[in-house]
Design a protein around this motif. Structure first.
Motif, short mmCIF file in Angstrom:
data_model
loop_
_atom_site.label_atom_id
_atom_site.label_comp_id
_atom_site.label_asym_id
_atom_site.label_seq_id
_atom_site.Cartn_x
_atom_site.Cartn_y
_atom_site.Cartn_z
N LEU A 81 10.75 -61.33 -21.34
CA LEU A 81 10.11 -61.76 -19.84
C LEU A 81 11.26 -62.04 -18.99
CD1 LEU A 81 7.13 -63.66 -21.23
CD2 LEU A 81 6.95 -61.24 -20.23
N ARG A 82 12.37 -62.71 -19.29
CA ARG A 82 13.17 -63.27 -18.47
C ARG A 82 13.83 -61.83 -17.72
NH1 ARG A 82 18.70 -64.10 -17.86
NH2 ARG A 82 18.79 -63.42 -20.02
N MET A 83 14.23 -61.01 -18.79
CA MET A 83 14.98 -59.66 -18.36
C MET A 83 13.99 -58.93 -17.62
SD MET A 83 17.86 -59.97 -19.37
CE MET A 83 18.32 -58.38 -18.89
N GLN A 84 12.62 -58.85 -17.73
CA GLN A 84 11.87 -58.17 -16.99
C GLN A 84 11.96 -58.84 -15.44
OE1 GLN A 84 7.80 -58.30 -18.76
NE2 GLN A 84 8.37 -56.60 -20.23
N VAL A 85 11.78 -60.24 -15.43
CA VAL A 85 11.95 -60.75 -14.05
C VAL A 85 13.01 -60.17 -13.29
CG1 VAL A 85 12.00 -62.94 -12.69
CG2 VAL A 85 10.32 -62.78 -14.62
N VAL A 86 14.41 -60.43 -14.32
CA VAL A 86 15.74 -60.08 -13.66
C VAL A 86 15.62 -58.46 -13.28
CG1 VAL A 86 17.96 -59.55 -14.07
CG2 VAL A 86 16.80 -61.61 -14.91
N ALA A 87 14.91 -57.63 -13.92
CA ALA A 87 14.90 -56.11 -13.60
C ALA A 87 14.08 -56.18 -12.35
CB ALA A 87 14.26 -55.34 -14.67
N CYS A 88 13.06 -56.97 -12.13
CA CYS A 88 12.44 -56.89 -10.57
C CYS A 88 13.21 -57.23 -9.76
CB CYS A 88 11.03 -57.60 -10.63
SG CYS A 88 9.77 -57.34 -11.79
N GLY A 89 13.84 -58.03 -9.87
CA GLY A 89 14.98 -58.49 -8.73
C GLY A 89 15.88 -57.56 -8.49
N VAL A 90 16.52 -57.07 -9.56
CA VAL A 90 17.51 -55.89 -9.34
C VAL A 90 17.06 -54.64 -8.56
CG1 VAL A 90 19.01 -54.38 -10.69
CG2 VAL A 90 19.11 -56.75 -11.41
N VAL A 91 15.81 -54.07 -9.15
CA VAL A 91 15.15 -52.80 -8.64
C VAL A 91 14.65 -53.38 -7.16
CG1 VAL A 91 13.25 -51.43 -8.49
CG2 VAL A 91 14.47 -52.21 -10.78
N ALA A 92 14.30 -54.52 -6.93
CA ALA A 92 13.88 -54.71 -5.36
C ALA A 92 15.24 -54.87 -4.50
CB ALA A 92 13.23 -56.16 -5.38
N LEU A 93 16.30 -55.11 -4.86
CA LEU A 93 17.58 -55.02 -4.13
C LEU A 93 18.11 -53.64 -3.75
CD1 LEU A 93 19.31 -58.48 -5.37
CD2 LEU A 93 17.94 -58.19 -3.39
N ALA A 94 17.68 -52.92 -4.79
CA ALA A 94 18.25 -51.31 -4.82
C ALA A 94 17.42 -50.53 -3.84
CB ALA A 94 18.50 -50.64 -6.34
N ASP A 95 17.50 -50.79 -2.55
CA ASP A 95 16.53 -50.05 -1.35
C ASP A 95 17.26 -48.91 -0.93
OD1 ASP A 95 18.39 -51.42 -0.26
OD2 ASP A 95 17.14 -52.32 1.09
N THR A 96 18.04 -48.29 -1.56
CA THR A 96 18.45 -46.92 -0.96
C THR A 96 18.09 -45.87 -2.28
OG1 THR A 96 20.88 -47.15 -2.17
CG2 THR A 96 20.29 -47.95 0.49
N PRO A 97 18.04 -44.75 -2.02
CA PRO A 97 17.88 -43.65 -2.89
C PRO A 97 18.77 -43.83 -3.96
CG PRO A 97 17.65 -42.81 -0.69
CD PRO A 97 18.17 -43.95 -0.48
N ASP A 98 20.20 -43.82 -3.66
CA ASP A 98 21.05 -43.78 -4.79
C ASP A 98 21.19 -44.95 -5.63
OD1 ASP A 98 21.79 -41.08 -4.01
OD2 ASP A 98 23.42 -41.95 -2.92
N SER A 99 21.00 -46.08 -4.78
CA SER A 99 20.90 -47.36 -5.79
C SER A 99 19.83 -47.32 -6.53
CB SER A 99 21.30 -48.58 -4.87
OG SER A 99 20.28 -48.70 -3.89
N ALA A 100 18.50 -47.28 -5.89
CA ALA A 100 17.26 -47.00 -6.45
C ALA A 100 17.22 -46.46 -7.92
CB ALA A 100 16.16 -46.49 -5.77
N ILE A 101 17.99 -45.13 -7.94
CA ILE A 101 18.04 -44.17 -9.14
C ILE A 101 18.98 -44.96 -10.08
CG2 ILE A 101 18.79 -42.26 -10.20
CD1 ILE A 101 18.01 -40.82 -7.38
#
Length: 211
Positions: free
Chosen positions: A133-153
């Motif tokens: 669950l901690r890693m799922q929360v971290v994943a949400c934060g990482v994905v939320a900060l990747a707000d460009t097409p390349d970084s999102a992929i």
């Protein structure tokens, strides 16, 4: 025993007549010697018989005493065993109770050990779940900060265990943000071209009407 009869000497050896004695004297001498020897033998025989009788009496007495001693030993042994029977029974009862208590404690220990192992297993599973669950929360934060097409992929390349419904919501919002940013960029370009053509006031008026 009778006193031995004193006889005159016979010369050098038996069977050799001494020259000083006649034939009758020698015969009397031999008879007396035989009678003396026979008396001695009879006396020794009588003594032996008396000794054997005494030995038999002593033997019978000794065997009787032995049998009495054996009977007494057997009686004492039985009395000793009879005196030990209550104590032995008590010890057997105590031993049985101790065995039952040991078995009860062993069963309780095994049950406690099984519960402890189950609790440890549940704790490990809970820790693993918390980490996931901690890693799922971290994943949400990482994905939320990747707000460009390349970084999102690139940010969305992760272990399947780290994905969740919340992450899917974040991905949709990030995709919407990227799409809106692209739309804003496109509209700015249109506005700039419109401004160059002198259509800025008309565009603003059209936008106000659409609100």
């Amino acid at each position: 025993m009778t006193e031995p009869i004193k006889l005159p000497p016979l010369g050098r050896a038996a069977g050799i007549w001494a020259p000083a004695y006649g034939e009758n004297e020698v015969r009397n001498y031999m008879r007396l010697a035989v009678e003396s020897a026979t008396g001695d033998l009879r006396a020794e025989l009588t003594a032996h018989k008396r000794l054997n009788k005494d030995l038999e009496t002593e033997s019978v007495k000794a065997f009787a005493e032995r049998d009495e001693a054996r009977a007494e030993v057997e009686r004492l042994r039985e009395a000793f065993y009879e005196s030990l029977v209550p104590e032995l029974q008590e010890l057997r009862d105590q031993n049985r109770d101790l065995r039952a208590e040991v078995e009860r404690l062993r069963a309780a220990f095994h049950e406690s050990q099984a519960r402890e192992l189950a609790a440890l297993q549940e704790l490990d599973e809970a820790r693993a779940e918390v980490e996931r669950l901690r890693m799922q929360v971290v994943a949400c934060g990482v994905v939320a900060l990747a707000d460009t097409p390349d970084s999102a992929i690139e940010a969305r390349k992760m272990h399947p265990d780290y994905r969740s419904d919340s992450l899917s919501d974040v991905e949709r919002r990030v995709d919407e943000c990227i799409r809106l940013r692209a739309e804003v960029k496109r509209l700015r370009a249109v506005l700039e071209r419109a401004a160059e053509c002198g259509l800025r006031d008309e565009i603003h008026a059209a936008l106000k009407e659409t609100k």
